[in-house]
Write a protein that holds these residues in place. Structure first.
Motif, PDB file in Angstrom:
ATOM      1  N   SER A 224      59.252 -14.112  67.394  1.00  0.00           N
ATOM      2  CA  SER A 224      58.984 -14.776  66.123  1.00  0.00           C
ATOM      3  C   SER A 224      59.898 -15.983  65.929  1.00  0.00           C
ATOM      4  O   SER A 224      61.075 -15.961  66.284  1.00  0.00           O
ATOM      5  CB  SER A 224      59.184 -13.788  64.973  1.00  0.00           C
ATOM      6  OG  SER A 224      59.085 -14.459  63.730  1.00  0.00           O
ATOM      7  N   THR A 225      59.319 -17.054  65.391  1.00  0.00           N
ATOM      8  CA  THR A 225      60.113 -18.247  65.070  1.00  0.00           C
ATOM      9  C   THR A 225      60.468 -18.286  63.597  1.00  0.00           C
ATOM     10  O   THR A 225      61.105 -19.233  63.134  1.00  0.00           O
ATOM     11  CB  THR A 225      59.329 -19.514  65.439  1.00  0.00           C
ATOM     12  OG1 THR A 225      58.087 -19.526  64.706  1.00  0.00           O
ATOM     13  CG2 THR A 225      59.040 -19.565  66.935  1.00  0.00           C
ATOM     14  N   LYS A 226      60.043 -17.261  62.855  1.00  0.00           N
ATOM     15  CA  LYS A 226      60.376 -17.207  61.427  1.00  0.00           C
ATOM     16  C   LYS A 226      61.850 -16.876  61.251  1.00  0.00           C
ATOM     17  O   LYS A 226      62.448 -16.165  62.064  1.00  0.00           O
ATOM     18  CB  LYS A 226      59.537 -16.130  60.731  1.00  0.00           C
ATOM     19  CG  LYS A 226      58.045 -16.328  60.783  1.00  0.00           C
ATOM     20  CD  LYS A 226      57.346 -15.122  60.163  1.00  0.00           C
ATOM     21  CE  LYS A 226      55.846 -15.223  60.249  1.00  0.00           C
ATOM     22  NZ  LYS A 226      55.188 -13.990  59.723  1.00  0.00           N
TER      23      LYS A 226
ATOM     24  N   LYS B 150      65.016 -14.902  60.204  1.00  0.00           N
ATOM     25  CA  LYS B 150      65.198 -13.447  60.147  1.00  0.00           C
ATOM     26  C   LYS B 150      65.973 -13.075  58.881  1.00  0.00           C
ATOM     27  O   LYS B 150      67.031 -13.644  58.598  1.00  0.00           O
ATOM     28  CB  LYS B 150      65.940 -12.948  61.379  1.00  0.00           C
ATOM     29  CG  LYS B 150      66.012 -11.424  61.470  1.00  0.00           C
ATOM     30  CD  LYS B 150      66.593 -10.965  62.788  1.00  0.00           C
ATOM     31  CE  LYS B 150      66.621  -9.441  62.853  1.00  0.00           C
ATOM     32  NZ  LYS B 150      67.210  -8.969  64.143  1.00  0.00           N
TER      33      LYS B 150
END
Length: 337
Positions: A2-4, A6
């Motif tokens: 994921s590039t979102k 954290k």
């Protein structure tokens, strides 16, 4: 991968369930990678945060979250923001937070809305003498003329606001819907800012003497301890209403009780010192006192949903713009709640 950003929820599970509405949390997960509320421990402790904060960009805390100590922050290799979903950040921030350059926000502005709403409600029903009429009607009386003539509305009365805090400013905003004069005592507010707020800046003594309603919204800090005391309580005019939805330490309760015993003022207290009041405290039996158990802000489920939504919105602004509506800095701590 994921590039979102954290995010770590670091709060007791029951608080997570209360703070975040399902719909809001689902929206939250569209732009962050966050641990599930159901995975939270029943009671969060330092070990939970220390063991899970590595690689985390944002940590959300709440009531009961332990302080962010050096031991915790030594593992926080990417932490950029602590978003406190409750009010005061003082129980959780340490000098290490500032040394590490971590930014801080809280849901204090959201809680303030709820406190201001209850404060306004107390003003209206206290002026209308709803509490007295309720008791009289239960006792079999009906529209006693000598009581009716004592009732008032939020019209052509003077309201004194002690402190232009988050809550104080929200009360001022709500009062703009009524034709009232608003006095303000706040040593940190300039004449120019008072003019922008639409209030008259006065001394505490003038406020106490002129107001039909006095509403306290100052933080509990050494400088405000017993700021409402024997010397200025005696300035309250007969028929005045005193409301405290801030902190009990603001009032010298022994002096207040002395004045209440005269029967010529009315008081609404959502906070006392100590809390709860002693079982034999006169505050529990005096007929001109309304007591509620510190419920003005952050207690109802809808209040808590507002806190959760506010924190989600602040995190979204932080991620997308690098800004927040409310940021707590180290310099602010000495004079905030």
């Amino acid at each position: 991968m994921s590039t979102k950003p954290k995010v770590l929820l670091a709060m007791h599970r029951n608080l997570g369930e209360q703070i975040f509405r399902r719909e809001d949390f689902e929206f939250f997960k569209t732009f962050v990678d966050v641990n599930e509320i159901s995975s939270l421990p029943e009671k969060v402790d330092e070990a939970f945060i220390r063991d899970n904060i590595k690689g985390v960009d944002i940590c959300i805390s709440c009531w009961g979250t332990p302080p962010f100590t050096k031991e915790v922050l030594d593992n926080a290799d990417r932490l950029k923001l602590i978003a406190h979903s409750a009010g005061s950040v003082k129980p959780i921030v340490t000098d290490y937070v500032w040394e590490k350059g971590v930014r801080v926000t809280s849901a204090a502005p959201a809680i303030a809305v709820a406190v201001a709403e209850m404060t306004l409600g107390l003003m209206i029903i206290a002026l209308k003498r709803v509490f007295q009429f309720n008791e009289l009607t239960h006792r079999g009386f009906w529209k006693l003329e000598e009581e009716i003539v004592k009732s008032r509305s939020l019209y052509n009365v003077t309201v004194g606001i002690v402190s232009a805090s988050h809550v104080g400013r929200n009360v001022i905003r709500l009062l703009k819907n009524f034709q009232v004069e608003i006095l303000l005592y706040d040593p940190y507010v300039s004449l120019e800012e008072a003019e922008r707020l639409g209030v008259k800046l006065v001394s505490l003594e003038e406020l106490m003497a002129r107001s039909d309603v006095v509403s306290l919204h100052a933080p509990s800090i050494p400088e405000t301890y017993h700021m409402i005391n024997r010397e200025n309580i005696k300035l309250l005019k007969p028929g005045a209403i005193l409301i405290n939805t801030a902190r009990g330490s603001l009032i010298d309760e022994s002096a207040l009780i002395e004045r209440l015993a005269r029967g010529d003022i009315f008081v609404c207290l959502d906070v006392t010192d100590p809390e709860p009041p002693e079982i034999n405290s006169p505050l529990r039996i005096l007929p001109n006192v309304i007591l509620t158990p510190h419920i003005a802000g952050g207690n109802s489920i809808t209040d808590r949903w507002r806190q959760g939504r506010y924190i989600i919105e602040q995190i979204y602004k932080f991620i997308t713009q690098g800004t927040m509506d409310y940021e707590v800095t180290k310099e602010m701590l000495p004079r905030i709640a």
